[in-house]
Design an enzyme around this catalytic site. Sequence first.
Site, PDB file in Angstrom:
ATOM      1  N   HIS A  75       0.831  -1.209   0.000  1.00  0.00           N
ATOM      2  CA  HIS A  75       0.000   0.000   0.000  1.00  0.00           C
ATOM      3  C   HIS A  75       0.865   1.258   0.000  1.00  0.00           C
ATOM      4  CE1 HIS A  75      -3.801   2.118   1.536  1.00  0.00           C
ATOM      5  NE2 HIS A  75      -2.871   3.056   1.580  1.00  0.00           N
ATOM      6  N   GLU A  76       1.781   1.343   0.970  1.00  0.00           N
ATOM      7  CA  GLU A  76       2.550   2.574   1.170  1.00  0.00           C
ATOM      8  C   GLU A  76       3.681   2.741   0.159  1.00  0.00           C
ATOM      9  OE1 GLU A  76       1.330   4.598   3.098  1.00  0.00           O
ATOM     10  OE2 GLU A  76       0.329   3.582   4.753  1.00  0.00           O
TER      11      GLU A  76
END
Length: 472
Positions: A305-306
């Site tokens: 995600h990041e």
Amino acid sequence: MSKKYILNSSDKVLSPSQVYLEKISPSVLIDLFSSGSSSYSVLLQGGDKEKKSPKQSPYKRPKTAVIYGASFGKNHPGMASKMLHAHEDGSKPVQPNCVFSGTSSSVPKPARNITVVGSTMSLNPRTVPPLRKMCIPSSSRTKLPSLHKGAIAREVENAKKLCILTAIKPFNVEKEKATFFKSDFSYNPQFEYCKPVSSLVLERHNHASDRFLTQAVHIMELALQRYGSYEKFEQVTGGNLLKKSRIWHSVKKYMEKEGCMGEIVVQVTDDLLSRASMTVVNSRPTLTINISTAREHWLEGMLRHEIGTHYFRSLNNCHQPWSSNVGRKMHNLKPPNPTEEGLASIHSVLFRKDPTLWRAALLYYTVYQASHMSFSQLFHDLGRFVQDPNTRWDYCVRAKRGQTDTAQPGCFSKDQVYLDGILKILRDRDKINFPLLMALGKVSFEDVDRLKAVAQLENIRIPHFMQDQAKS
């Protein structure tokens, strides 16, 4: 104060593009990291435990922010523009715990330099004169991308957005939590703010949607049918909580797969409403992970995600004609969200055995209910899905932040963007070219087809988990 460690990868061959970037000021990072996102602004994390330098950003303690760092040209090593995608949870400052470096010698001083080792890509500098010059001490040097004439104006605008994000976090949360719990959950907290946001600004973020409310409830009800409770779902699908040493090992392993060793400082805390954040600390990209939610089966999804989504899309965006706000307007681009958070959220659950989108669904539902309920009513309503009172408190604070008297209906609607983006992408998933969506940077999936003809597609970075489309 936690200790700082320099971890080196002795078995990793150094990239020929390794360089050291000295004295990168927060003001430059603000400008370079702020292209194209109107909903998610730049946050610079100040450290209360560290002495402030004269150049330290006045914007302190973001709860969750995401920074997307630098990458380099295959034929012309140099710094690529970076972009910051911010969440907005406030947090206590933490000292960096760990610096993952790709070399075991000549390690720069952590507060002064950024060691960047990664896959390579070329960068064509802009032709307008730079507002600020920086030197890279290397025989093969490339200037930072020049800032166009609107850079200063953008910094002012970004500062305004930043103030909104920091201003909506109450400073008396713990005091009000104690009062709320003593009242047997009947008291409506009276939040106080250092610099309250105007009612006109809050009103713009006080409009909750019910478009996907039915889907949100259905997602959570299915999980309850399978597992009995959210707490059971969390334990079974997430696994055990990880210790710091396991977290650092997993992050290092992931960075090696993505070729971004040496770019990011890693630290661990228990003071985040979100599961992770990436901020700028002492001019360095810093990934902060919430140890209280770092579970063995969920950690890599958080990294996808990041880093794998926000970070890489930002790097790719800096090559494109729409890398500036002027460029975005020229190409008539839609806002990057909800596509940005929707794609990142899908990547979070991509390889889970049970990819239930519980958190996105509960955030969506909570915001909608907050727009019609008081804090106390909302807290009791969430008991339908979550038993733990501390967890319910956190969700209620997220939805009610910005309000003073939480006895009144009202919400901060940002958290609906996750499920909104997920469902829109899944609806059109058969029509979306996902590698191209990643390569084009911070764009909506709806703009991909018309932008591909003018896009720069050389030396872009695609995360490892997207390189095998059949498996994904």
